[in-house]
Design a protein around this motif. Sequence first.
Motif, PDB file in Angstrom:
ATOM      1  N   VAL A   1      -6.167  -7.554  -1.078  1.00 59.41           N
ATOM      2  CA  VAL A   1      -5.111  -7.674  -2.051  1.00 59.41           C
ATOM      3  C   VAL A   1      -5.180  -6.147  -2.044  1.00 59.41           C
ATOM      4  O   VAL A   1      -5.843  -5.487  -2.809  1.00 59.41           O
ATOM      5  CB  VAL A   1      -4.751  -8.788  -2.687  1.00 59.41           C
ATOM      6  CG1 VAL A   1      -3.310  -8.224  -3.237  1.00 59.41           C
ATOM      7  CG2 VAL A   1      -5.064  -9.932  -2.444  1.00 59.41           C
ATOM      8  N   TRP A   2      -3.522  -4.885  -1.379  1.00 58.78           N
ATOM      9  CA  TRP A   2      -4.342  -3.987  -2.014  1.00 58.78           C
ATOM     10  C   TRP A   2      -2.877  -3.415  -2.517  1.00 58.78           C
ATOM     11  O   TRP A   2      -2.127  -4.407  -3.373  1.00 58.78           O
ATOM     12  CB  TRP A   2      -3.145  -3.535  -0.628  1.00 58.78           C
ATOM     13  CG  TRP A   2      -3.815  -3.288   0.808  1.00 58.78           C
ATOM     14  CD1 TRP A   2      -4.236  -4.049   1.923  1.00 58.78           C
ATOM     15  CD2 TRP A   2      -5.795  -2.472   1.108  1.00 58.78           C
ATOM     16  NE1 TRP A   2      -5.701  -4.328   2.096  1.00 58.78           N
ATOM     17  CE2 TRP A   2      -5.990  -2.881   2.471  1.00 58.78           C
ATOM     18  CE3 TRP A   2      -5.829  -0.879   0.681  1.00 58.78           C
ATOM     19  CZ2 TRP A   2      -6.932  -2.500   3.226  1.00 58.78           C
ATOM     20  CZ3 TRP A   2      -6.527  -0.669   1.136  1.00 58.78           C
ATOM     21  CH2 TRP A   2      -6.811  -0.892   2.166  1.00 58.78           C
ATOM     22  N   ALA A   3      -2.902  -2.640  -3.077  1.00 59.78           N
ATOM     23  CA  ALA A   3      -1.830  -1.741  -4.283  1.00 59.78           C
ATOM     24  C   ALA A   3      -1.771  -0.485  -4.325  1.00 59.78           C
ATOM     25  O   ALA A   3      -3.286   0.135  -3.952  1.00 59.78           O
ATOM     26  CB  ALA A   3      -2.434  -2.056  -5.281  1.00 59.78           C
ATOM     27  N   ARG A   4      -0.639  -0.039  -4.247  1.00 56.72           N
ATOM     28  CA  ARG A   4      -0.318   1.128  -4.043  1.00 56.72           C
ATOM     29  C   ARG A   4      -0.135   1.738  -5.409  1.00 56.72           C
ATOM     30  O   ARG A   4       0.986   1.834  -5.594  1.00 56.72           O
ATOM     31  CB  ARG A   4       1.749   1.665  -2.825  1.00 56.72           C
ATOM     32  CG  ARG A   4       1.014   3.182  -2.987  1.00 56.72           C
ATOM     33  CD  ARG A   4       1.764   3.462  -1.547  1.00 56.72           C
ATOM     34  NE  ARG A   4       1.846   4.804  -1.209  1.00 56.72           N
ATOM     35  CZ  ARG A   4       2.578   5.351  -0.285  1.00 56.72           C
ATOM     36  NH1 ARG A   4       2.754   4.485   0.768  1.00 56.72           N
ATOM     37  NH2 ARG A   4       2.449   6.455  -0.050  1.00 56.72           N
ATOM     38  N   GLY A   5      -0.164   2.565  -6.285  1.00 55.92           N
ATOM     39  CA  GLY A   5      -0.417   2.319  -7.659  1.00 55.92           C
ATOM     40  C   GLY A   5       0.391   4.117  -7.770  1.00 55.92           C
ATOM     41  O   GLY A   5       0.485   4.892  -6.981  1.00 55.92           O
ATOM     42  N   GLY A   6       0.904   4.744  -9.091  1.00 55.93           N
ATOM     43  CA  GLY A   6       1.197   5.865  -9.221  1.00 55.93           C
ATOM     44  C   GLY A   6       2.305   5.871  -9.755  1.00 55.93           C
ATOM     45  O   GLY A   6       2.810   5.251 -10.505  1.00 55.93           O
ATOM     46  N   GLY A   7       3.291   6.961  -9.425  1.00 59.46           N
ATOM     47  CA  GLY A   7       4.307   6.615 -10.348  1.00 59.46           C
ATOM     48  C   GLY A   7       5.791   6.925  -9.090  1.00 59.46           C
ATOM     49  O   GLY A   7       5.796   6.457  -8.473  1.00 59.46           O
ATOM     50  N   SER A   8       7.359   7.959  -9.626  1.00 61.65           N
ATOM     51  CA  SER A   8       8.306   7.163  -9.185  1.00 61.65           C
ATOM     52  C   SER A   8       8.016   8.477  -8.114  1.00 61.65           C
ATOM     53  O   SER A   8       9.699   8.806  -7.373  1.00 61.65           O
ATOM     54  CB  SER A   8       9.298   7.509  -9.763  1.00 61.65           C
ATOM     55  OG  SER A   8       9.152   9.137 -10.987  1.00 61.65           O
ATOM     56  N   VAL A   9       6.739   8.987  -7.509  1.00 61.52           N
ATOM     57  CA  VAL A   9       7.457   9.539  -6.179  1.00 61.52           C
ATOM     58  C   VAL A   9       5.794   9.232  -5.791  1.00 61.52           C
ATOM     59  O   VAL A   9       5.034   9.149  -5.454  1.00 61.52           O
ATOM     60  CB  VAL A   9       6.780  11.644  -6.418  1.00 61.52           C
ATOM     61  CG1 VAL A   9       7.966  11.577  -7.356  1.00 61.52           C
ATOM     62  CG2 VAL A   9       5.900  11.423  -6.998  1.00 61.52           C
ATOM     63  N   ASP A  10       6.525   9.791  -3.610  1.00 61.88           N
ATOM     64  CA  ASP A  10       5.675   9.962  -2.771  1.00 61.88           C
ATOM     65  C   ASP A  10       4.933  10.011  -1.780  1.00 61.88           C
ATOM     66  O   ASP A  10       4.522  11.415  -2.871  1.00 61.88           O
ATOM     67  CB  ASP A  10       6.031   8.192  -2.299  1.00 61.88           C
ATOM     68  CG  ASP A  10       7.130   7.324  -3.066  1.00 61.88           C
ATOM     69  OD1 ASP A  10       6.664   6.559  -3.283  1.00 61.88           O
ATOM     70  OD2 ASP A  10       8.505   7.235  -2.410  1.00 61.88           O
ATOM     71  N   ARG A  11       3.967   9.367  -0.619  1.00 58.31           N
ATOM     72  CA  ARG A  11       2.797  10.772  -0.554  1.00 58.31           C
ATOM     73  C   ARG A  11       4.076  10.985   1.158  1.00 58.31           C
ATOM     74  O   ARG A  11       4.379  10.098   2.460  1.00 58.31           O
ATOM     75  CB  ARG A  11       2.151   9.726   0.342  1.00 58.31           C
ATOM     76  CG  ARG A  11       1.057  10.134   1.773  1.00 58.31           C
ATOM     77  CD  ARG A  11       0.212  11.251   0.630  1.00 58.31           C
ATOM     78  NE  ARG A  11      -0.703  11.937   1.674  1.00 58.31           N
ATOM     79  CZ  ARG A  11      -0.340  13.165   2.968  1.00 58.31           C
ATOM     80  NH1 ARG A  11       0.768  13.545   2.706  1.00 58.31           N
ATOM     81  NH2 ARG A  11      -1.115  13.134   3.607  1.00 58.31           N
ATOM     82  N   TYR A  12       4.458  11.584   0.373  1.00 58.76           N
ATOM     83  CA  TYR A  12       5.842  12.331   1.444  1.00 58.76           C
ATOM     84  C   TYR A  12       5.020  14.701   1.927  1.00 58.76           C
ATOM     85  O   TYR A  12       6.470  14.075   2.685  1.00 58.76           O
ATOM     86  CB  TYR A  12       7.235  12.454   0.623  1.00 58.76           C
ATOM     87  CG  TYR A  12       6.741  13.520  -0.420  1.00 58.76           C
ATOM     88  CD1 TYR A  12       7.447  14.893  -0.406  1.00 58.76           C
ATOM     89  CD2 TYR A  12       6.716  12.651  -1.833  1.00 58.76           C
ATOM     90  CE1 TYR A  12       7.694  15.786  -1.802  1.00 58.76           C
ATOM     91  CE2 TYR A  12       6.961  13.429  -2.594  1.00 58.76           C
ATOM     92  CZ  TYR A  12       7.741  14.792  -3.015  1.00 58.76           C
ATOM     93  OH  TYR A  12       7.208  16.192  -4.005  1.00 58.76           O
ATOM     94  N   ALA A  13       4.497  14.737   1.659  1.00 60.90           N
ATOM     95  CA  ALA A  13       4.126  16.450   0.861  1.00 60.90           C
ATOM     96  C   ALA A  13       4.566  16.438   2.950  1.00 60.90           C
ATOM     97  O   ALA A  13       4.867  17.626   3.226  1.00 60.90           O
ATOM     98  CB  ALA A  13       2.736  16.606   0.657  1.00 60.90           C
ATOM     99  N   ASP A  14       3.447  16.139   3.226  1.00 58.57           N
ATOM    100  CA  ASP A  14       3.384  16.940   5.039  1.00 58.57           C
ATOM    101  C   ASP A  14       4.792  17.139   5.882  1.00 58.57           C
ATOM    102  O   ASP A  14       4.872  18.294   6.283  1.00 58.57           O
ATOM    103  CB  ASP A  14       2.377  16.509   5.502  1.00 58.57           C
ATOM    104  CG  ASP A  14       1.208  16.407   5.305  1.00 58.57           C
ATOM    105  OD1 ASP A  14       0.897  17.183   4.830  1.00 58.57           O
ATOM    106  OD2 ASP A  14       0.037  15.709   5.629  1.00 58.57           O
ATOM    107  N   LEU A  15       6.004  16.172   5.465  1.00 56.72           N
ATOM    108  CA  LEU A  15       6.866  15.376   6.268  1.00 56.72           C
ATOM    109  C   LEU A  15       7.506  16.697   5.573  1.00 56.72           C
ATOM    110  O   LEU A  15       8.154  17.251   6.317  1.00 56.72           O
ATOM    111  CB  LEU A  15       6.715  14.046   6.707  1.00 56.72           C
ATOM    112  CG  LEU A  15       9.103  14.181   7.266  1.00 56.72           C
ATOM    113  CD1 LEU A  15       8.466  14.144   8.232  1.00 56.72           C
ATOM    114  CD2 LEU A  15       8.962  12.336   7.087  1.00 56.72           C
TER     115      LEU A  15
END
Length: 399
Positions: A35-49
């Motif tokens: 069971v996976w979880a993607r934690g963190g805040g209100s920004v995502d993994r977008y940097a390269d794009l």
Amino acid sequence: MDRMPRDLIGPDEYAARVTALRALLREGGHDAALVWARGGGSVDRYADLRYLTGYYPVFPTIRDLEGVWSDRGLAAALVTADEVVLFADEVGVDEAASGVTTWIGRHGSGDRTLVGDVVAALGERIGVRSLLLVATDAMSGKQARALAAEPAFSALAVADDNGIVEGLRLRKSAAEIALLREAASIAEEALEAGFAAIRPGAREADVVAAMAEVVSRREAVLANAFVYTFQSTGGSEDNRLPIHSGRVFAEGDLFTVDLSGTYAGYFFDLARSVVVGGAPTADQTASYELARATVDAVVDAFRPGAVLGDAARAGSDLLRAAGVDPERAEFTARGHGLGLGFEAPWIRDNSTLVLEAGMVVSVEQFCFVGDTGATFERNLVITEDGAEDLVAVRDFWSS
């Protein structure tokens, strides 16, 4: 109105949930569930794009729902010798990106998927025989499996390099540095507002609210307010979300916050500490002074041409001298790069990176002494003359 208890769900209910899952696994003939979880805040993994196109998939990443949506909040770009093809979960936003030659968007219900669109585009480009996958940590497991199962994809020579664009992002342009300075100025104002509200009898949540108001008003996004209050009575809360609460401050508590967020996609990340009310204890003072001295020692070693590992060791040596193992610290690096994310360069003792003007870094340290701890963090740009704070955020400890 009384506050709803944060520990309303007890051990028996959690155990019953696990038992129910185990029953379903047995019924399906499965030995286990991962069971996976993607934690963190209100920004995502977008940097390269974002770095390559200026595009940001604004919708939250959520599980596919057949007949309603697929791949929401996920996007990709195919960069060839003469094209930039952008795949998105929305249509009609051609002005949301720069340099894109072809938009391929989906919206609403249907059978199309991001992987399907990508494979179709690859099939139309017979000149593409080898493919480099970038930022695969932003790809869902479902997408990875679907892509690997496509014959057209399997026929390509495929490799991956998740650092290739990040390497390009190491040296910031003048415009990027200006955005990062603005981000840091927002963090400074937010911290000023929050720390002004700290006093015995005040609520921790109201301090965070004061910071969040500034971030929102200045058109930025709050990613995280990592708050930890070392209470004078010795109590503390665990890592439930959010990690701040309606806790009421008492004189002698030690409040810490690591505040991060973005302005126009560019991050601020600053940490400060203060004792509520009276004078700090010996342990409180020792934890704070070690945290700040470690950060300052690293920063003092920054200059163009310096080896990053040498600067990191200047801080790590202070920790070792104080009996703290840097590899077992709250964060095992002395800091990280700052830009469209928490990124390279990572400030580690073994780094061989040579610093250059235009690099932007965040140097941080959380130190524990006895039953208490304090944190300190600075955001800096490397100039021809050395390191310069993006904004010289004041030290709240002495006040």
